[in-house]
Every structure is written in structure tokens, then in C-alpha cells.
Design a protein around this motif. Sequence first.
Motif, PDB file in Angstrom:
ATOM      1  N   ASN A  33       0.999  -1.198   0.405  1.00  0.00           N
ATOM      2  CA  ASN A  33      -0.073  -0.162   0.009  1.00  0.00           C
ATOM      3  C   ASN A  33       0.725   1.295   0.017  1.00  0.00           C
ATOM      4  O   ASN A  33       2.173   1.425   0.056  1.00  0.00           O
ATOM      5  N   ILE A  34       0.162   2.045  -0.307  1.00  0.00           N
ATOM      6  CA  ILE A  34       1.360   3.555  -0.078  1.00  0.00           C
ATOM      7  C   ILE A  34       0.169   4.941   0.367  1.00  0.00           C
ATOM      8  O   ILE A  34      -1.332   5.130  -0.546  1.00  0.00           O
ATOM      9  N   THR A  35       0.572   5.257   1.320  1.00  0.00           N
ATOM     10  CA  THR A  35       0.024   6.873   1.842  1.00  0.00           C
ATOM     11  C   THR A  35       0.089   7.825   0.901  1.00  0.00           C
ATOM     12  O   THR A  35       0.778   7.806  -0.744  1.00  0.00           O
ATOM     13  N   SER A  36      -0.996   9.290   0.515  1.00  0.00           N
ATOM     14  CA  SER A  36      -1.274  10.096   0.198  1.00  0.00           C
ATOM     15  C   SER A  36       0.344  11.307  -0.591  1.00  0.00           C
ATOM     16  O   SER A  36       0.398  11.748  -0.743  1.00  0.00           O
ATOM     17  N   PHE A  37       0.913  10.134   0.692  1.00  0.00           N
ATOM     18  CA  PHE A  37       2.542  11.813   0.818  1.00  0.00           C
ATOM     19  C   PHE A  37       3.592  10.641  -0.085  1.00  0.00           C
ATOM     20  O   PHE A  37       5.073  10.674   0.100  1.00  0.00           O
ATOM     21  N   HIS A  38       3.361   9.094  -0.803  1.00  0.00           N
ATOM     22  CA  HIS A  38       4.217   7.812  -1.076  1.00  0.00           C
ATOM     23  C   HIS A  38       5.223   7.034  -0.357  1.00  0.00           C
ATOM     24  O   HIS A  38       5.739   6.417  -0.963  1.00  0.00           O
ATOM     25  N   TYR A  39       4.986   7.139   0.876  1.00  0.00           N
ATOM     26  CA  TYR A  39       4.847   6.003   2.101  1.00  0.00           C
ATOM     27  C   TYR A  39       4.562   4.922   1.090  1.00  0.00           C
ATOM     28  O   TYR A  39       3.681   4.881   1.253  1.00  0.00           O
ATOM     29  N   THR A  40       5.582   3.695   1.634  1.00  0.00           N
ATOM     30  CA  THR A  40       5.115   2.708   0.964  1.00  0.00           C
ATOM     31  C   THR A  40       5.244   2.000   2.527  1.00  0.00           C
ATOM     32  O   THR A  40       5.848   1.662   2.748  1.00  0.00           O
ATOM     33  N   ASN A  41       4.299   0.506   1.457  1.00  0.00           N
ATOM     34  CA  ASN A  41       4.555  -0.988   2.859  1.00  0.00           C
ATOM     35  C   ASN A  41       4.568  -1.988   2.219  1.00  0.00           C
ATOM     36  O   ASN A  41       3.270  -2.163   1.274  1.00  0.00           O
ATOM     37  N   TYR A  42       4.928  -3.153   2.311  1.00  0.00           N
ATOM     38  CA  TYR A  42       5.378  -4.335   1.254  1.00  0.00           C
ATOM     39  C   TYR A  42       4.714  -5.432   1.880  1.00  0.00           C
ATOM     40  O   TYR A  42       5.515  -5.829   3.457  1.00  0.00           O
ATOM     41  N   VAL A  43       4.113  -6.287   2.086  1.00  0.00           N
ATOM     42  CA  VAL A  43       4.654  -8.318   1.969  1.00  0.00           C
ATOM     43  C   VAL A  43       5.724  -8.371   2.326  1.00  0.00           C
ATOM     44  O   VAL A  43       6.370  -8.275   1.065  1.00  0.00           O
ATOM     45  N   ASP A  44       6.632  -9.321   3.104  1.00  0.00           N
ATOM     46  CA  ASP A  44       7.350  -9.567   3.059  1.00  0.00           C
ATOM     47  C   ASP A  44       8.123 -10.363   1.655  1.00  0.00           C
ATOM     48  O   ASP A  44       8.826  -9.726   1.406  1.00  0.00           O
ATOM     49  N   SER A  45       7.495 -11.056   1.774  1.00  0.00           N
ATOM     50  CA  SER A  45       7.477 -12.038   0.293  1.00  0.00           C
ATOM     51  C   SER A  45       8.098 -10.882  -1.204  1.00  0.00           C
ATOM     52  O   SER A  45       7.707 -11.434  -2.112  1.00  0.00           O
ATOM     53  N   VAL A  46       7.036  -9.672  -1.273  1.00  0.00           N
ATOM     54  CA  VAL A  46       7.289  -9.152  -2.474  1.00  0.00           C
ATOM     55  C   VAL A  46       8.089  -7.991  -2.607  1.00  0.00           C
ATOM     56  O   VAL A  46       8.621  -7.477  -3.244  1.00  0.00           O
TER      57      VAL A  46
END
Length: 120
Positions: free
Chosen positions: A49-62
Motif C-alpha cells: 500500500n501507499i499513502t497520499s505522501f507516497h510512503y509505501t509498505n510491502y508484505v515481506d514476500s514481495v
Amino acid sequence: VQLQASGGGLVQPGGSLRLSCAASGSIFRINDMGWYRQAPGKKRELVANITSFHYTNYVDSVKGRFTISRDNAKNTATLQMNSLKPEDTAVYYCNAVIVKSGSYDINDYWGQGTQVTVSS
């Protein structure tokens, strides 16, 4: 408000695919945007996912293979998937938390699923 997902398909292991998600309708602001996936017999999981300020988060597997991005002016989000593996096979869903124009209601919206199949 609607979310329209596109992309997906069949790709060989090691290949790449690009998923796109476009939001339309009475939108004041889009908060988080993201992609989830659900494989047969498994629960839906957050991929990125990505916030409106472009901070991102990923599941470890990807991590290191997938990249999420967004264009706030166009209300779109993209998931670039590289080095795909058979275990990435799933139905992928676009998600967005959207503040509606006028009412300023905040709701969770989902796009239609798009199939990603990684197989030789």
C-alpha cells in the motif's frame, strides 16, 4: 465512486506484469491506496500500500520484486511486479480509502479482482 483495475494475465516465472487501478467519481481526496491478493483456499492478504505522501509498505514476500506507485493528480495507483513466482498466483484487488466530495464521508472501496497466474 468506483475503482477500476486493469492488467494481470498469464506470465512465466521470472516475468513481469503491471497492474493499474483508477478511481473515479465524486472524490475529494484519496488517502491510502493498495493492492491485496487472494489465492485459492487462502485468506486475502495485503500485498502493498501507499499513502497520499507516497510512503509505501510491502508484505515481506514481495519486497524487492514489487513496486507500488501512485499519481495523485490522476487518482491512479500502479503495481509493478517483477521476478514473478508461481506463489504470486492469485486474484489481485485494488483498494482505496476515499473521502467523498460534498459529504466528506470516508469509505473503503474495492476494485474488481484481476487474475494473475504465474506458470510455465
